[in-house]
Design a protein around this motif. Sequence first.
Motif, PDB file in Angstrom:
ATOM      1  N   MET A  62      11.982  -3.771  -8.876  1.00  0.00           N
ATOM      2  CA  MET A  62      11.064  -2.920  -8.151  1.00  0.00           C
ATOM      3  C   MET A  62      11.336  -1.467  -8.484  1.00  0.00           C
ATOM      4  N   LYS A  63      10.285  -0.734  -8.735  1.00  0.00           N
ATOM      5  CA  LYS A  63      10.445   0.664  -9.113  1.00  0.00           C
ATOM      6  C   LYS A  63      10.554   1.571  -7.882  1.00  0.00           C
ATOM      7  N   TYR A  64       9.799   1.279  -6.833  1.00  0.00           N
ATOM      8  CA  TYR A  64       9.785   2.133  -5.645  1.00  0.00           C
ATOM      9  C   TYR A  64      10.355   1.367  -4.447  1.00  0.00           C
ATOM     10  N   ALA A  65       9.537   1.108  -3.454  1.00  0.00           N
ATOM     11  CA  ALA A  65       9.993   0.362  -2.276  1.00  0.00           C
ATOM     12  C   ALA A  65       8.855  -0.509  -1.792  1.00  0.00           C
ATOM     13  N   ARG A  66       9.212  -1.618  -1.200  1.00  0.00           N
ATOM     14  CA  ARG A  66       8.176  -2.491  -0.673  1.00  0.00           C
ATOM     15  C   ARG A  66       7.465  -1.801   0.481  1.00  0.00           C
ATOM     16  N   LEU A  67       6.163  -1.973   0.518  1.00  0.00           N
ATOM     17  CA  LEU A  67       5.381  -1.441   1.627  1.00  0.00           C
ATOM     18  C   LEU A  67       5.811  -2.120   2.922  1.00  0.00           C
ATOM     19  N   THR A  68       5.617  -1.423   4.022  1.00  0.00           N
ATOM     20  CA  THR A  68       5.946  -2.005   5.325  1.00  0.00           C
ATOM     21  C   THR A  68       4.864  -3.005   5.728  1.00  0.00           C
ATOM     22  N   LYS A  69       5.157  -3.808   6.725  1.00  0.00           N
ATOM     23  CA  LYS A  69       4.163  -4.761   7.229  1.00  0.00           C
ATOM     24  C   LYS A  69       2.903  -4.020   7.658  1.00  0.00           C
ATOM     25  N   GLU A  70       3.079  -2.884   8.316  1.00  0.00           N
ATOM     26  CA  GLU A  70       1.928  -2.087   8.769  1.00  0.00           C
ATOM     27  C   GLU A  70       1.099  -1.611   7.583  1.00  0.00           C
ATOM     28  N   GLN A  71       1.773  -1.176   6.525  1.00  0.00           N
ATOM     29  CA  GLN A  71       1.051  -0.727   5.338  1.00  0.00           C
ATOM     30  C   GLN A  71       0.307  -1.888   4.685  1.00  0.00           C
ATOM     31  N   PHE A  72       0.954  -3.060   4.619  1.00  0.00           N
ATOM     32  CA  PHE A  72       0.263  -4.238   4.078  1.00  0.00           C
ATOM     33  C   PHE A  72      -0.956  -4.588   4.930  1.00  0.00           C
ATOM     34  N   ASP A  73      -0.814  -4.484   6.255  1.00  0.00           N
ATOM     35  CA  ASP A  73      -1.944  -4.772   7.141  1.00  0.00           C
ATOM     36  C   ASP A  73      -3.110  -3.823   6.851  1.00  0.00           C
ATOM     37  N   GLU A  74      -2.795  -2.542   6.664  1.00  0.00           N
ATOM     38  CA  GLU A  74      -3.831  -1.541   6.351  1.00  0.00           C
ATOM     39  C   GLU A  74      -4.493  -1.812   5.003  1.00  0.00           C
ATOM     40  N   ALA A 113       6.194 -15.277  -3.961  1.00  0.00           N
ATOM     41  CA  ALA A 113       5.479 -14.435  -2.987  1.00  0.00           C
ATOM     42  C   ALA A 113       6.147 -13.067  -2.890  1.00  0.00           C
ATOM     43  N   GLU A 114       7.474 -13.054  -2.850  1.00  0.00           N
ATOM     44  CA  GLU A 114       8.221 -11.789  -2.782  1.00  0.00           C
ATOM     45  C   GLU A 114       7.914 -10.926  -4.003  1.00  0.00           C
ATOM     46  N   GLN A 115       7.871 -11.551  -5.180  1.00  0.00           N
ATOM     47  CA  GLN A 115       7.572 -10.800  -6.411  1.00  0.00           C
ATOM     48  C   GLN A 115       6.167 -10.209  -6.360  1.00  0.00           C
ATOM     49  N   GLU A 116       5.215 -10.965  -5.846  1.00  0.00           N
ATOM     50  CA  GLU A 116       3.839 -10.464  -5.740  1.00  0.00           C
ATOM     51  C   GLU A 116       3.769  -9.261  -4.793  1.00  0.00           C
ATOM     52  N   LEU A 117       4.488  -9.359  -3.677  1.00  0.00           N
ATOM     53  CA  LEU A 117       4.520  -8.236  -2.724  1.00  0.00           C
ATOM     54  C   LEU A 117       5.126  -6.998  -3.376  1.00  0.00           C
ATOM     55  N   ASP A 118       6.183  -7.204  -4.161  1.00  0.00           N
ATOM     56  CA  ASP A 118       6.846  -6.080  -4.834  1.00  0.00           C
ATOM     57  C   ASP A 118       5.949  -5.440  -5.896  1.00  0.00           C
ATOM     58  N   VAL A 119       5.286  -6.277  -6.695  1.00  0.00           N
ATOM     59  CA  VAL A 119       4.395  -5.751  -7.737  1.00  0.00           C
ATOM     60  C   VAL A 119       3.253  -4.963  -7.102  1.00  0.00           C
TER      61      VAL A 119
END
Length: 157
Positions: free
Chosen positions: A1-13, A43-49
Amino acid sequence: MKYARLTKEQFDELHAEFSNFLATQAIDKGEWDSIKINKPEVAEQELDVFSDLIWEGVLSRAEFLEHFSKNHIFLFQCFESHVQSIVLKSLVPETDFLTKEGLQWLSDNMFTETIEMKVGKKVFTEERNTSIFELIQQGAFLSDGQLFKQINTIIES
């Protein structure tokens, strides 16, 4: 991962955008639900990408950042190869720029001996977006640049 995983709230948005992202990989809702259960590492990899794609877009468009602390305000304007900064420091220890009263005090005392103002420029030593992301990790946030522009106009005049 280059940056950081989005938060749950950010994913919801960004639910619609994430659905489109999955669709570009021919993953529909049913398949996504199956991946989450049967292949959680995929699934984790998809969230990270997806997170990195979103960060890359946001950081590429970032122009102004602000970072407030009790006695300092850091204002940044980001260019392609460097960042300009304006740092305001209160020389009155009890000032708190994190409060409405502290910001009013700043407004009233901006051009007095109680405020130290420094202007700087730093050439990016690593990739632009990575450098901006590091500022965000340290507490800076994206802004419209209004405060930077106001103070910079006064400095230049």
